[in-house]
Scaffold this motif. Structure first.
Motif, PDB file in Angstrom:
ATOM      1  N   PHE A   1       0.830  -1.203   0.000  1.00 25.23           N
ATOM      2  CA  PHE A   1       0.000   0.000   0.000  1.00 25.23           C
ATOM      3  C   PHE A   1       0.865   1.254   0.000  1.00 25.23           C
ATOM      4  O   PHE A   1       0.625   2.198  -0.765  1.00 25.23           O
ATOM      5  CB  PHE A   1      -0.939   0.022   1.205  1.00 25.23           C
ATOM      6  N   LYS A   2       1.894   1.269   0.841  1.00 28.34           N
ATOM      7  CA  LYS A   2       2.790   2.427   0.908  1.00 28.34           C
ATOM      8  C   LYS A   2       3.548   2.619  -0.403  1.00 28.34           C
ATOM      9  O   LYS A   2       3.679   3.738  -0.902  1.00 28.34           O
ATOM     10  CB  LYS A   2       3.773   2.278   2.066  1.00 28.34           C
ATOM     11  N   ALA A   3       4.046   1.526  -0.957  1.00 35.21           N
ATOM     12  CA  ALA A   3       4.814   1.611  -2.205  1.00 35.21           C
ATOM     13  C   ALA A   3       3.939   2.078  -3.364  1.00 35.21           C
ATOM     14  O   ALA A   3       4.376   2.893  -4.186  1.00 35.21           O
ATOM     15  CB  ALA A   3       5.447   0.262  -2.524  1.00 35.21           C
ATOM     16  N   ALA A   4       2.721   1.565  -3.439  1.00 30.17           N
ATOM     17  CA  ALA A   4       1.811   1.964  -4.529  1.00 30.17           C
ATOM     18  C   ALA A   4       1.577   3.469  -4.495  1.00 30.17           C
ATOM     19  O   ALA A   4       1.604   4.133  -5.543  1.00 30.17           O
ATOM     20  CB  ALA A   4       0.496   1.199  -4.423  1.00 30.17           C
ATOM     21  N   GLN A   5       1.351   4.004  -3.313  1.00 29.12           N
ATOM     22  CA  GLN A   5       1.130   5.443  -3.179  1.00 29.12           C
ATOM     23  C   GLN A   5       2.401   6.230  -3.483  1.00 29.12           C
ATOM     24  O   GLN A   5       2.354   7.249  -4.158  1.00 29.12           O
ATOM     25  CB  GLN A   5       0.637   5.774  -1.767  1.00 29.12           C
ATOM     26  N   ARG A   6       3.532   5.740  -2.987  1.00 33.21           N
ATOM     27  CA  ARG A   6       4.799   6.457  -3.131  1.00 33.21           C
ATOM     28  C   ARG A   6       5.218   6.591  -4.588  1.00 33.21           C
ATOM     29  O   ARG A   6       5.649   7.657  -5.018  1.00 33.21           O
ATOM     30  CB  ARG A   6       5.899   5.741  -2.322  1.00 33.21           C
ATOM     31  N   VAL A   7       5.101   5.510  -5.352  1.00 34.69           N
ATOM     32  CA  VAL A   7       5.580   5.542  -6.741  1.00 34.69           C
ATOM     33  C   VAL A   7       4.456   5.574  -7.766  1.00 34.69           C
ATOM     34  O   VAL A   7       4.717   5.504  -8.966  1.00 34.69           O
ATOM     35  CB  VAL A   7       6.549   4.376  -7.035  1.00 34.69           C
ATOM     36  N   GLN A   8       3.210   5.659  -7.270  1.00 32.53           N
ATOM     37  CA  GLN A   8       2.051   5.785  -8.147  1.00 32.53           C
ATOM     38  C   GLN A   8       1.922   4.615  -9.121  1.00 32.53           C
ATOM     39  O   GLN A   8       1.795   4.778 -10.334  1.00 32.53           O
ATOM     40  CB  GLN A   8       2.116   7.109  -8.923  1.00 32.53           C
ATOM     41  N   VAL A   9       1.941   3.409  -8.563  1.00 33.32           N
ATOM     42  CA  VAL A   9       1.751   2.201  -9.365  1.00 33.32           C
ATOM     43  C   VAL A   9       0.461   1.523  -8.902  1.00 33.32           C
ATOM     44  O   VAL A   9       0.219   1.411  -7.700  1.00 33.32           O
ATOM     45  CB  VAL A   9       2.962   1.241  -9.259  1.00 33.32           C
ATOM     46  N   PRO A  10      -0.387   1.090  -9.832  1.00 36.20           N
ATOM     47  CA  PRO A  10      -1.623   0.416  -9.424  1.00 36.20           C
ATOM     48  C   PRO A  10      -1.341  -0.936  -8.769  1.00 36.20           C
ATOM     49  O   PRO A  10      -0.439  -1.671  -9.186  1.00 36.20           O
ATOM     50  CB  PRO A  10      -2.398   0.229 -10.728  1.00 36.20           C
ATOM     51  N   CYS A  11      -2.124  -1.235  -7.754  1.00 35.70           N
ATOM     52  CA  CYS A  11      -1.978  -2.478  -7.001  1.00 35.70           C
ATOM     53  C   CYS A  11      -3.374  -3.061  -6.775  1.00 35.70           C
ATOM     54  O   CYS A  11      -4.250  -2.373  -6.241  1.00 35.70           O
ATOM     55  CB  CYS A  11      -1.287  -2.191  -5.675  1.00 35.70           C
ATOM     56  N   THR A  12      -3.571  -4.295  -7.186  1.00 38.92           N
ATOM     57  CA  THR A  12      -4.865  -4.952  -7.037  1.00 38.92           C
ATOM     58  C   THR A  12      -4.702  -6.231  -6.250  1.00 38.92           C
ATOM     59  O   THR A  12      -3.887  -7.082  -6.601  1.00 38.92           O
ATOM     60  CB  THR A  12      -5.483  -5.269  -8.418  1.00 38.92           C
ATOM     61  N   LEU A  13      -5.492  -6.359  -5.187  1.00 38.68           N
ATOM     62  CA  LEU A  13      -5.510  -7.571  -4.364  1.00 38.68           C
ATOM     63  C   LEU A  13      -6.694  -8.414  -4.802  1.00 38.68           C
ATOM     64  O   LEU A  13      -7.812  -7.899  -4.923  1.00 38.68           O
ATOM     65  CB  LEU A  13      -5.640  -7.209  -2.887  1.00 38.68           C
ATOM     66  N   VAL A  14      -6.454  -9.681  -5.060  1.00 33.81           N
ATOM     67  CA  VAL A  14      -7.502 -10.593  -5.519  1.00 33.81           C
ATOM     68  C   VAL A  14      -7.663 -11.692  -4.475  1.00 33.81           C
ATOM     69  O   VAL A  14      -6.690 -12.327  -4.080  1.00 33.81           O
ATOM     70  CB  VAL A  14      -7.151 -11.205  -6.895  1.00 33.81           C
TER      71      VAL A  14
END
Length: 148
Positions: free
Chosen positions: A19-32
């Motif tokens: 969650f922190k990394a996705a926000q920091r580098v603006q990369v989409p992250c999807t949990l399935v």
């Protein structure tokens, strides 16, 4: 570039790092997962709840991932499928799974399954530790740095 997470058995500390990394580098992250998964309010982070059943979440990830994406999973057959599709795979403990290591891990998994089927006690997975979290965070940072 997208991060996909096999979230049913993903440890909470790994999700927090993601969650922190996705926000920091603006990369989409999807949990399935096949159960509801709480995620922070963010345009970059979302969860997909799939139906119950064997490998339903895995199949969803395989369908949606694309070459260059990262898949976080400890499911070795899933890792083999996404690696064959051109994605990269890493375990929540920070171990990279590529064409060579996936093959080795599949062989070990099959061997251990045979041992369990024969009635041998093989024990469960080790407890997730702070060192595992650190190893995962370092692996994720290296992947993100390569994407720039």
């Amino acid at each position: 570039m997208h991060i996909w997470v096999d979230a049913d058995a993903c440890p909470r500390p790994v999700k927090e790092v993601l969650f922190k990394a996705a926000q920091r580098v603006q990369v989409p992250c999807t949990l399935v997962a096949n159960q509801p998964i709480a995620v922070p309010r963010s345009e970059l982070i979302r969860s997909i709840q799939v139906g119950q059943g064997f490998d339903v979440a895995d199949n969803e990830i395989v369908q949606r991932c694309a070459p260059g994406d990262l898949v976080v999973t400890q499911d070795i057959p899933l890792a083999a499928e996404v690696v064959a599709k051109g994605c990269e795979a890493v375990t929540p403990r920070g171990h990279w799974l590529d064409k060579e290591t996936v093959r080795e891990r599949l062989n070990m998994r099959d061997f251990m399954e045979e041992m369990r089927s024969a009635g041998m006690e093989t024990g469960g997975p080790k407890t997730f530790t702070a060192q595992d979290k650190g190893r995962f965070a370092n692996a994720l940072d290296r992947w993100l740095a390569r994407q720039k």
